[in-house]
Enzyme design. Structure first.
Site, PDB file in Angstrom:
ATOM      1  N   TYR A  76       0.826  -1.215   0.000  1.00  0.00           N
ATOM      2  CA  TYR A  76       0.000   0.000   0.000  1.00  0.00           C
ATOM      3  C   TYR A  76       0.861   1.268   0.000  1.00  0.00           C
ATOM      4  O   TYR A  76       0.442   2.316   0.451  1.00  0.00           O
ATOM      5  CB  TYR A  76      -0.944  -0.002   1.206  1.00  0.00           C
ATOM      6  CG  TYR A  76      -1.999  -1.067   1.100  1.00  0.00           C
ATOM      7  CD1 TYR A  76      -3.186  -0.831   0.419  1.00  0.00           C
ATOM      8  CD2 TYR A  76      -1.791  -2.326   1.629  1.00  0.00           C
ATOM      9  CE1 TYR A  76      -4.151  -1.819   0.294  1.00  0.00           C
ATOM     10  CE2 TYR A  76      -2.750  -3.326   1.516  1.00  0.00           C
ATOM     11  CZ  TYR A  76      -3.924  -3.065   0.844  1.00  0.00           C
ATOM     12  OH  TYR A  76      -4.868  -4.038   0.710  1.00  0.00           O
ATOM     13  N   SER A  77       2.061   1.151  -0.542  1.00  0.00           N
ATOM     14  CA  SER A  77       3.025   2.241  -0.462  1.00  0.00           C
ATOM     15  C   SER A  77       2.616   3.456  -1.276  1.00  0.00           C
ATOM     16  O   SER A  77       2.467   3.386  -2.508  1.00  0.00           O
ATOM     17  CB  SER A  77       4.390   1.745  -0.955  1.00  0.00           C
ATOM     18  OG  SER A  77       5.279   2.816  -1.146  1.00  0.00           O
TER      19      SER A  77
END
Length: 320
Positions: A76-77
């Protein structure tokens, strides 16, 4: 490798980012003036600290003739997403090394789908390899595996000396406008630059969103590499990570929704949950503890927005 400089960003970044004063009794009754530094409005595809951390790295990659960027992140960067968007905007190839080989072959989550839609090649690695990604042998192997030996490598979270230098502009924009500038911290690069840019007599406060208490030495090391020595005008408060990265307990969600209800009409702010909500929650609690003397001008740096990433380039993660 080629030596054609990338095109300038379109639209151009909005700098300095807006500074908004808001009325909130939880601060006002204690004599504290709360300001929002709206870095989330810098650029629709590279909001907040992502633009500041990437801009000098992108320039360095161009100056050295690289046509590929390689970087690292979790599933989920925000950093992966921003790097992919920068590649699309500037005509650079991008490779994302993603933590978690169990994700390979599965449907992409919205964040990784956005990276892929922006042209990023995703390379999934097991967690043990990912932990060793900065070791020269491991990095060389990853570059070979992805066919990216000539890539410009940006570290996880984008935090290197060029990123720290890029974030000093944030502190410089706040000179004369604030006494304390606070920011949510992941890898520490934004705080390292912010504190250096603020100048004498001003303090920076970092609110880590990961548990572990490891950030202090990392920020000192970033400042030492960038400026020769750490600055003495920052500190961390480790009490507000809510259990760790991506942990958003019900009381945090309720706080964020209440903050939006109080201030959306005046600011249009949509509170991003993983970083910004924890920052604002922390500052509210600290104000109620009496941590800020009456007369303090307190600035919360808004580094991102809440909107989930869309499936492709046409849907900005910061569209309003």
């Amino acid at each position: 490798m080629h030596h054609t400089p990338p095109a300038p960003l379109a639209p151009p970044p909005r700098l300095p980012s807006p500074l908004q004063r808001i009325e909130d009794d939880r601060f006002g009754l204690r004599g504290v003036e709360l300001l929002l530094k709206r870095d989330d409005l810098i650029h629709p595809d590279l909001p907040g600290n992502k633009y500041r951390k990437l801009v000098l790295n992108l320039r360095a990659a161009s100056d050295a003739g690289h046509d590929t960027l390689l970087t690292f992140g979790g599933a989920y960067s925000n950093h992966l997403r921003a790097t992919a968007a920068a590649g699309r905007l500037l005509g650079l190839a991008t490779v994302g090394v993603v933590r978690g080989d169990e994700l390979a072959g599965r449907p992409l989550n919205p964040s990784l789908a956005r990276c892929a839609a922006d042209g990023m090649r995703l390379h999934f690695v097991d967690r043990s390899t990912y932990r060793r990604k900065a070791e020269p042998g491991t990095l060389a192997a990853l570059l070979r595996e992805t066919g990216s030996q000539d890539a410009y490598v940006i570290p996880e979270g984008g935090s290197n000396s060029l990123a720290v230098q890029g974030c000093t502009a944030l502190g410089e924009e706040l000179r004369g406008h604030t006494d304390v500038a606070a920011v949510a911290c992941g890898t520490g690069g934004t705080l390292a630059g912010l504190a250096a840019g603020l100048g004498p007599g001003r303090r920076a406060l970092g609110i880590p969103v990961l548990k572990g208490g490891f950030l202090g030495p990392e920020i000192q090391a970033l400042q030492r590499r960038t400026f020769g020595e750490p600055t003495a005008n920052w500190h961390l408060d480790d009490r507000f990570h809510c259990g760790g990265y991506a942990r958003t307990p019900p009381e945090l969600i309720a706080f964020a929704e209440d903050f939006e209800d109080r201030h959306r009409a005046a600011t249009g702010l949509s509170v991003e949950r993983l970083y910004v909500a924890k920052l604002l929650y922390a500052l509210t609690a600290l104000s109620e503890e009496g941590a800020f003397p009456p007369g303090t001008r307190l600035t919360a740096v808004i580094t991102g927005t809440r909107e989930a990433p869309g499936p492709g380039p046409a849907q900005s993660s910061t569209s309003r």
